[in-house]
Design an enzyme around this catalytic site. Structure first.
Site: not given
Length: 230
Positions: A128, A146
């Site tokens: 991420k 997310d």
């Protein structure tokens, strides 16, 4: 207009509508205040388990004290901990920041690498964070996943996965590389403002007319229709 009925069709229409709703490029859409890949990498590591607003409160002093990876690598942990304390988990984050900065100096000449395979070798950096740096810092393909991105992707019927990496792979198959970073940031904004976890505001959603999870009654006007008539 005919409603898109396939995941690819819904993905393409989502890209178009959210671009109208949340205009701008990756830097405009990113809530973390930064100047360059190094600052973005630090800010993204700090953003774990806290808000972007809180990160933006501490980073000016942090970057003033440690403007380069070399400066941060040489920092005393206690000094860094005091600066980033408001972001929470400050000891673990300090450890990651100092190790990350040292790795940049030792392996990459003090420069943040752009390749995913290099970024994820840095302490404190997962997919991420690496995708944030790639898409916002380098304008390269990267789709950070997310909780907001995962939730909206499932509600839109773009994936059934819950694992962030699997969600990313499903979205990558539907979204052109140049659109991935911007779409992720727009999904985050939409998730915060409209498609919230417990009480999604479907009546205000520009995607409601084709979203499989929409709670808007069939036949009710879509917000997009009202905006088109203005």
């Amino acid at each position: 207009m005919a409603k898109p009925r396939t995941p690819r069709g819904r993905a393409q229409e989502t890209i178009v509508r959210l671009a109208e709703e949340y205009p701008g490029d990756e830097v405009d859409l990113c809530a973390l205040e930064h100047d360059g890949p190094y600052q973005l990498l630090v800010a993204t590591i700090l953003s774990a388990q806290t808000t972007d607003e809180r990160v933006n409160q501490v980073t000016p002093a942090l970057f003033a004290a440690y403007p380069t990876p070399a400066d941060l690598a040489a920092a005393h942990p206690d000094d860094v901990e005091k600066l980033i304390f408001p972001t929470g988990f400050f000891r673990a984050k300090t450890k990651s920041l100092l190790a990350m900065a040292a790795a940049l100096e030792e392996r990459y000449g003090g420069e943040v690498p752009a390749a995913m395979e290099d970024l994820v070798t840095l302490p404190g950096v997962g997919r991420k964070t690496a995708n944030v740096v790639r898409s916002v810092g380098f304008r390269q393909p990267g789709l950070p996943v997310d909780t907001h991105v995962g939730r909206l992707a499932r509600r839109l019927g773009l994936t059934t996965e819950t694992d962030p990496v699997k969600v990313e792979m499903d979205l990558n198959a539907l979204v052109p590389p140049a659109e991935r970073g911007r779409l992720s940031l727009r999904l985050i904004l939409h998730g915060r403002r409209v498609c919230q976890s417990r009480r999604p505001r479907c009546e205000d959603c520009v995607l409601a007319d084709f979203c499989p999870s929409s709670l808007v009654p069939v036949g009710r006007p879509n917000p997009m229709e009202h905006r088109a008539k203005r």
